[in-house]
Design a protein around this motif. Structure first.
Motif, short mmCIF file in Angstrom:
data_model
loop_
_atom_site.label_atom_id
_atom_site.label_comp_id
_atom_site.label_asym_id
_atom_site.label_seq_id
_atom_site.Cartn_x
_atom_site.Cartn_y
_atom_site.Cartn_z
N GLY A 1 -16.06 81.52 14.51
CA GLY A 1 -16.79 82.75 14.20
C GLY A 1 -15.98 83.99 14.51
N VAL A 2 -15.33 84.01 15.66
CA VAL A 2 -14.49 85.16 16.03
C VAL A 2 -13.33 85.30 15.06
CG1 VAL A 2 -12.90 86.02 17.79
CG2 VAL A 2 -15.15 85.18 18.46
N GLY A 3 -12.68 84.19 14.73
CA GLY A 3 -11.53 84.24 13.82
C GLY A 3 -11.89 84.77 12.45
N PHE A 4 -12.98 84.26 11.89
CA PHE A 4 -13.40 84.75 10.59
C PHE A 4 -13.87 86.20 10.67
CE2 PHE A 4 -14.29 80.21 9.05
CZ PHE A 4 -13.17 80.21 8.24
N GLY A 5 -14.60 86.53 11.71
CA GLY A 5 -15.09 87.90 11.87
C GLY A 5 -13.96 88.91 11.96
N VAL A 6 -12.97 88.63 12.79
CA VAL A 6 -11.83 89.54 12.95
C VAL A 6 -11.06 89.64 11.64
CG1 VAL A 6 -9.57 89.76 14.07
CG2 VAL A 6 -11.58 89.27 15.43
#
Length: 171
Positions: free
Chosen positions: A107-112
């Motif tokens: 989630g963090v990777g896609f969000g960033v």
């Protein structure tokens, strides 16, 4: 019944290997993610979210390396290395914790990556050279997150199998 238990045990080994491979690949992709522009180097570690992606991938690798010998032993010998409830409970709770850690890393990777891509698109009119290199940088972060997603999916499947396998009951 013994055949279905054997299939589950072998599936656990395969899924642990796939999780290890996906997490290691995601870690390698994110660590090698950098670009240079006019002497200034931008690295994955400059983006805090990508550092979290690396931490999640490293956690998945470490956990998989701990679990793999026990899974291989059970697949080869047909019994647990340590009798009792410790290993089944460790599998049960450990798989869930790592699965959620991997999910948060995805989630963090896609969000960033999505937020950076939007920012880069807004700046494209001003800085063409920067835009091309930055887009590749963000795309690589997105790919690493996608590979980490594979690790999460395999770990999520493992949580189902280890839940059934916890008390020695197969499907």
């Amino acid at each position: 019944m013994a055949t279905s238990k054997r299939i589950i045990i072998n599936s656990i080994v395969v899924l642990r290997i796939l999780t290890l491979s996906a997490c290691a690949a995601a870690g390698a992709l994110i660590v090698t993610n950098n670009f240079k522009l006019d002497g200034d180097k931008t690295k994955f570690s400059d983006i805090r979210g990508y550092r979290y992606v690396l931490a999640a991938a490293a956690g998945g690798v470490l956990y998989s390396l701990i679990q793999l010998p026990f899974a291989l032993y059970q697949a080869v010998k047909g019994k647990r290395l340590i009798n009792g409830q410790f290993l089944p409970m460790f599998d049960f709770y450990g798989d869930k914790v790592i699965a959620f850690f991997l999910a948060s890393g995805v989630g963090v990777g896609f969000g960033v990556s999505i937020e950076l891509k939007l920012l880069i698109d807004q700046l494209l009119d001003v800085l063409d050279e920067f835009g091309d290199k930055a887009k590749k940088f963000v795309d690589r972060g997105t790919i690493a997150s996608g590979v980490l997603l594979v690790g999460f999916v395999t770990m999520a499947i493992l949580t189902i199998l280890t839940s059934a396998n916890r008390n020695g009951r197969a499907f």
